[in-house]
Write an enzyme that holds these catalytic residues in place. Sequence first.
Site, mmCIF file in Angstrom:
data_model
loop_
_atom_site.group_PDB
_atom_site.id
_atom_site.type_symbol
_atom_site.label_atom_id
_atom_site.label_comp_id
_atom_site.label_asym_id
_atom_site.label_seq_id
_atom_site.Cartn_x
_atom_site.Cartn_y
_atom_site.Cartn_z
ATOM 1 N N LYS A 134 58.700 28.511 39.293
ATOM 2 C CA LYS A 134 58.580 29.918 38.930
ATOM 3 C C LYS A 134 57.353 30.526 39.601
ATOM 4 C CE LYS A 134 56.027 28.878 34.676
ATOM 5 N NZ LYS A 134 55.913 29.114 33.234
ATOM 6 N N ARG B 219 55.055 31.476 20.515
ATOM 7 C CA ARG B 219 55.378 32.424 21.569
ATOM 8 C C ARG B 219 56.891 32.613 21.484
ATOM 9 N NH1 ARG B 219 53.445 31.096 27.643
ATOM 10 N NH2 ARG B 219 55.141 29.602 27.382
ATOM 11 N N TYR C 124 31.459 49.353 50.125
ATOM 12 C CA TYR C 124 31.619 50.482 49.210
ATOM 13 C C TYR C 124 30.511 50.511 48.157
ATOM 14 C CZ TYR C 124 36.312 51.582 50.938
ATOM 15 O OH TYR C 124 37.376 51.955 51.721
ATOM 16 N N MET D 191 40.034 46.234 49.948
ATOM 17 C CA MET D 191 41.467 45.950 49.849
ATOM 18 C C MET D 191 41.914 44.939 50.899
ATOM 19 S SD MET D 191 44.772 48.488 50.112
ATOM 20 C CE MET D 191 44.464 49.314 48.551
#
Length: 870
Positions: A523, A624, A752, A801
């Site tokens: 997964k 859960r 930044y 980014m």
Amino acid sequence: MTLPAYTVEQIAAICGGKLFTDNGSAGAVSDILIDSRRLIHPERSLFVALKSDRNDGHKYIGELYDKGVRLFMVSAMPERSVDASYILVDDTLRALQALGAFHRNRFDIPVIGITGSNGKTIVKEWLFQLLSPDFRIIRSPKSYNSQIGVPLSVWKMEPTHNLAIFEAGISRPGEMERLEPVIRPAIGIFTNIGHAHDEHFLGLEQKVKEKLTLFRHAGMLIYCSDQELIGQILASDPAYRSLKTFTWGRREGSDMRVTRVDKEPDCARITVQFEGDEFTIAIPFTDDASIENAIHCLATGIILEQMATDAGQKSLNHPIGSKGVNTSFSIFNFQFSIGTILPRFSNLVPVAFRLELKEAVNHCSLINDYYNSDINSLIIALDFLNQQNQHQKKSVILSDILQSGRVREELYREIASMLEARNISRVIGIGRDMVRYSGFFGMEGRFFTTTDEFLQQFPLSSFQHETILLKGARIFEFEKISRQLQQKAHETVMEINLDALIHNLNHYRSRLRPGTRIMAMVKAFSYGSGSYEIANVLQFHHVDYLAVAYADEGVELRKAGIRLPILVMSPEEYSLDLLLKYNLEPEIYHFRILRLLIEAMEHNQSSVQDEVRIHLKLDTGMHRLGFLPGETEALIDLLRQNPGLRVQSVFTHLAASEDPSEDAFTLKQIDLFRSVSDRIRGALPYPVLRHVLNSAGISRFPEAQFDMVRLGIGLYGVGSDPTEQSMLRNVSTLKTVITQLKFIPGGETVGYNRKGIVTRDSVIALIPVGYADGLNRKLGNGTGVIYIHGKPAPVIGNICMDLTMVDVTDLWNRHELDPQREALQIKEGDEAIVFNDAHPVSEIAAQLGTIPYEVLTGISRRVKRIYFYE
């Protein structure tokens, strides 16, 4: 010319086995098979059923019989088939080694045997590069140097060969004694001694003694005199009194003395003295390991010239020295001069240790293996190609096979047969021989004399939705083809070591009781490692189940040719029709999802299932997902009312299996699960699997293995504790490159919000990885580091980014700042490591105060994955 095939009666006699056959003359053997998945010619194969802690070849006999194999070597008799023959031996591995030793003794050619802690494969491959123009060489494929790999390598010896080069590696005492008669080298090379596999030896002295066993009957041993322990043991052990040695090193007294090594930017020049002569070789490498490996090759060339001289074939070009050699060498009859190979050292090329799988243009997959091309490495590459199920169509781009020593017509007929047997859809041949023998290839094909001709004339757009194997000798420059086919990639990549993945799988498999099944968790893009690429490997290595989170992940695997049962752990209402259509098996954890599935079964027309297989999740304390114990009777009633449902398994999730302080709670969960699952199993008229353990639980609660275990993060190299971690291998490497270096004066800022304050004149490296790639912003401003040339460079300023800035001032080669400091030159284009084997993902997780799962699954899909076998 080939040797007659062995009869099964001969093999039985050689191995000391007993033959059971109802076939009269039971047939001839030319292929030895140890892996049921690599069957090509069943009619001439002998399957050797090897047993290990992790597997037992006997369980694949029935499957192979159905595929046409009729000859088997076994240590336990299976149920006999009328038209099959069986050789019963005490130990199939020992029998395989005995067969290899017998075959070796049929040849009177020089055999070079190589051992040592490092460099074995490189020395072997470089000797092949240097000597193949003068000899027809058989050598170990890749790193086939194990108890199994050595006899399989020797089995390939044929009368056309006039030189053999085999490597031998050991990890435990006693192993080399079994390999020595299989190789029986005339010339030995002991590359070096290091600390690999130390855990199985009492110390370095025992390890050296064990490795020296390979040369017990050799005529000459080459080693570096700087490895003093080797010389000391040889001098003290009477077993080596008749063994002649050829030493090299910097110290006086070495047979060949290294007097100078000059390292230039792109090469190293090595000057040696030997019996009054001084000469220099140049190699296109500058690292110390490559220099050592090249000197071993040079020494071997000198010994080969001595052998030619000793056999009465006096070398005319460059007769070097008169170092005496064992008179047994006189049986070898060949001509050779060291002078012919000296210029070739400058053309040595790196040894490719891996097959790479990458994404390619037009939804294709590309397997790169273009560093060499010989028949044995081609077989390995084709086997890897055959593991790929993501595309039905499979193409091979293949160059001429160079310096094989084989009759060309016979060689290319065999290659065509190999491709046909593996159902290759299309072959593209490049080279004069491929053009000449193109008629042998029955599948779709195009043939070109040169690589440039192929690139000019062949439309690459015709590659669509297929897997492409690129296999060629380096002289054909197939890297040009690779660059054109490769999907244009971001410079940041994640490398996935499939050998490490398999190692981890086998580690956990060795911890299981016989018959316990494995469900592998794939997964979340296989914990960031990839989708069908990982599933293909797991399917090939016989895991029993796969598990994904959502139906669309399972659909992707089905479309990629994955046939294993697939559990969907979070089925959603909209996806139930997909589950039925693609034969996926949902986790059922609540009455609502169960009733929705029953409703979907009534209306769905595309289901491929006669019965819909489901897996029941119980809540035993995780709180859960899952049915509570008090809901058990209502659940059983609903199952009985719907006979179209079949419960494949019932399972639960442990809340804290890795935490010793919570063991009492874990054991309570296991007891509750046992009680509730017993009630469900007892109410159903068919067997139901049970599973409770995850990766940590496999190690810590072996008594709770039940019928199956779920292997997740451990498969990807993350252990639950230091002991477990030491037994696993790292699977993933996230790396990039330096795109720019900038000199920033003290007092300036970087990035930044001016968060990166430069307190001194500094060198800043920009690397193209950012938070869009999965590099967490919390690693900015000195929290995280990037490794360059193995040294940590702290992140300066905020992570952007697409970019990260790191301070490499302390790694920069600036002698005027500190002449005493060891210099380390850094340049644009150098590799930058986020995490790898030496600096695993758990380090970053610790810096972030999180778990490795989060880091791995956070790596963006825009980061290209490269899958490789070593």
